[in-house]
Scaffold this active site. Sequence first.
Site, PDB file in Angstrom:
ATOM      1  N   TYR A   1       0.655  -1.193   0.043  1.00 58.02           N
ATOM      2  CA  TYR A   1       0.009   0.016  -0.025  1.00 58.02           C
ATOM      3  C   TYR A   1       0.865   1.203  -0.017  1.00 58.02           C
ATOM      4  O   TYR A   1       0.550   2.207  -0.717  1.00 58.02           O
ATOM      5  CB  TYR A   1      -1.009   0.103   1.239  1.00 58.02           C
ATOM      6  CG  TYR A   1      -1.578   1.321   1.402  1.00 58.02           C
ATOM      7  CD1 TYR A   1      -2.669   1.611   0.394  1.00 58.02           C
ATOM      8  CD2 TYR A   1      -1.587   2.159   2.410  1.00 58.02           C
ATOM      9  CE1 TYR A   1      -3.460   2.783   0.542  1.00 58.02           C
ATOM     10  CE2 TYR A   1      -2.354   3.418   2.564  1.00 58.02           C
ATOM     11  CZ  TYR A   1      -3.384   3.482   1.506  1.00 58.02           C
ATOM     12  OH  TYR A   1      -4.280   4.728   1.802  1.00 58.02           O
TER      13      TYR A   1
ATOM     14  N   GLY B   1     -51.134  21.439  42.473  1.00 59.77           N
ATOM     15  CA  GLY B   1     -51.146  21.586  43.642  1.00 59.77           C
ATOM     16  C   GLY B   1     -50.178  21.001  44.626  1.00 59.77           C
ATOM     17  O   GLY B   1     -50.102  20.995  45.622  1.00 59.77           O
TER      18      GLY B   1
END
Length: 369
Positions: free
Chosen positions: A103, A282
Site C-alpha cells: 500500500y 397543587g
Amino acid sequence: MKILVTGANGFLGKNLIAELRNQEFNNIFSFDLDTPDEDLDRFCKEADFVFHLAGINRPEVTEEFMEGNYGFTSVLLNLLKKHKNKCPIMISSSIQASLDNPYGKSKRAGEKLLEEYYIEVDTPVYIYRFSNLYGKWSRPNYNTVVATFCYNIARGEEVIVNDSDVEIELCYIDDVVKELVNCLKGNPTKDNGFYHVPEVDKVTVGTLKSLIEGFKSSRDTLTVPKLDNRLEKNLYSTYLSFLPEEDFSYKLKMNVDDRGSFTEFLKTNDRGQVSINISKAGITKGNHWHHTKNEKFLVVSGTGVIRFRKIDTEEVIEYFVSGDKLEVVDIPVGYTHNIENLGDSDMVTVMWVNEPFDANSPDTYFMEV
C-alpha cells in the site's frame, strides 16, 4: 469555479462535497467507479481545481494497490495534459507512503507522478499525507479501525484487539475537510515537503476500544464524554453515526409517585447532572437545603412558585415561574427551598445540579420553607 472530485462516493469524497456545497461551491464534477470515461475526459478539460481522492485501501489482490493508486493517477494526469489544463491538483496520499509495504509503495508511486507532473507542467500540486481518517460515512472493515470498532460495539458484536498498547495516529474528517477547503482557497498547511492536516491525535488501540465501549454504556450510566477533549468529542460524534437506525432512542428510568415523577437525564463527573421533574397540580416538592450542592431550576411547562428561606431567618422569598416565559432560578446553598405547582395541569421543570447524586453523601437536609 468548476471542481473535480475523484473518489466522490468514498468516505472523504462524500464529506468534502457536502461541505463544498455548504460553502456554495455548486459546480462540482463528481467522479467514481461508475462514471463514464467520456465524462472524466470532459471534467479534465473544464476543471479549475482537482481533488484527487480516488484510491484503493483493501484490494482483493495486492496488485490492485498499484493499479488503483498509481495507474488511475497516471490516467488522470494524462487527460489534464491532453487538454492543456494547468489547474491546481491535490492528491490524497498516506503517512504509509514512507513504509515498505504494498500500500505504501503504491501511494509513494502516485506521489512521484505528481512531483514529476509539477516539474513538467509547472502548476500547483498539493500532496497530502493523511493519518488514519475517521468520522461519519466511513466504512467498517475498510476505512479505519475506528469505523470497525464503532460499528461492532454499537451492535454488541465482539471486538478483538491483538495488542492494546499499539499507538495509532487519528485525524478527524471535519478537520481534513476544513484543510482541503483552505487548500482550495489558497491557504494550505505544509511541513517537511508535504501538505498535512494540523489537528491529529494519538491513542492506543486499547484506549480507543475502551472509549467507544464507554459511549455504548453511557445510555445506562447517563454519562456523557469529556467534550472539552477533542478526540473524545469527535469519537463520540463518529460513534453515534454508526448507531443502527432502530436504536436511535433509549428509555430513561422514571421515578413515579402520586406527586408526579423525577427522571435523571444526563450526568458528568465535572459538570453536574440534568434531570426532569414533573409535578402534578397543587403538589409541592423540595423543602430541603444543601451545604455545597447548588441547582438551577427552569420551568418549561405549567406555572408555579419557587420559595426560599435562609435556614437561620424567618423571611420567605418567592419567585413565580411559568413555561410561558422561560426564566432560570438559581438555588443557592444555605437556603431551604421548595417548588409548588400553582396550575391545573402538570408542571415540568428542568433541573441542573452541580454534581451527580451520591447516595453516600447526598448533602440534602429536610427543612420546611
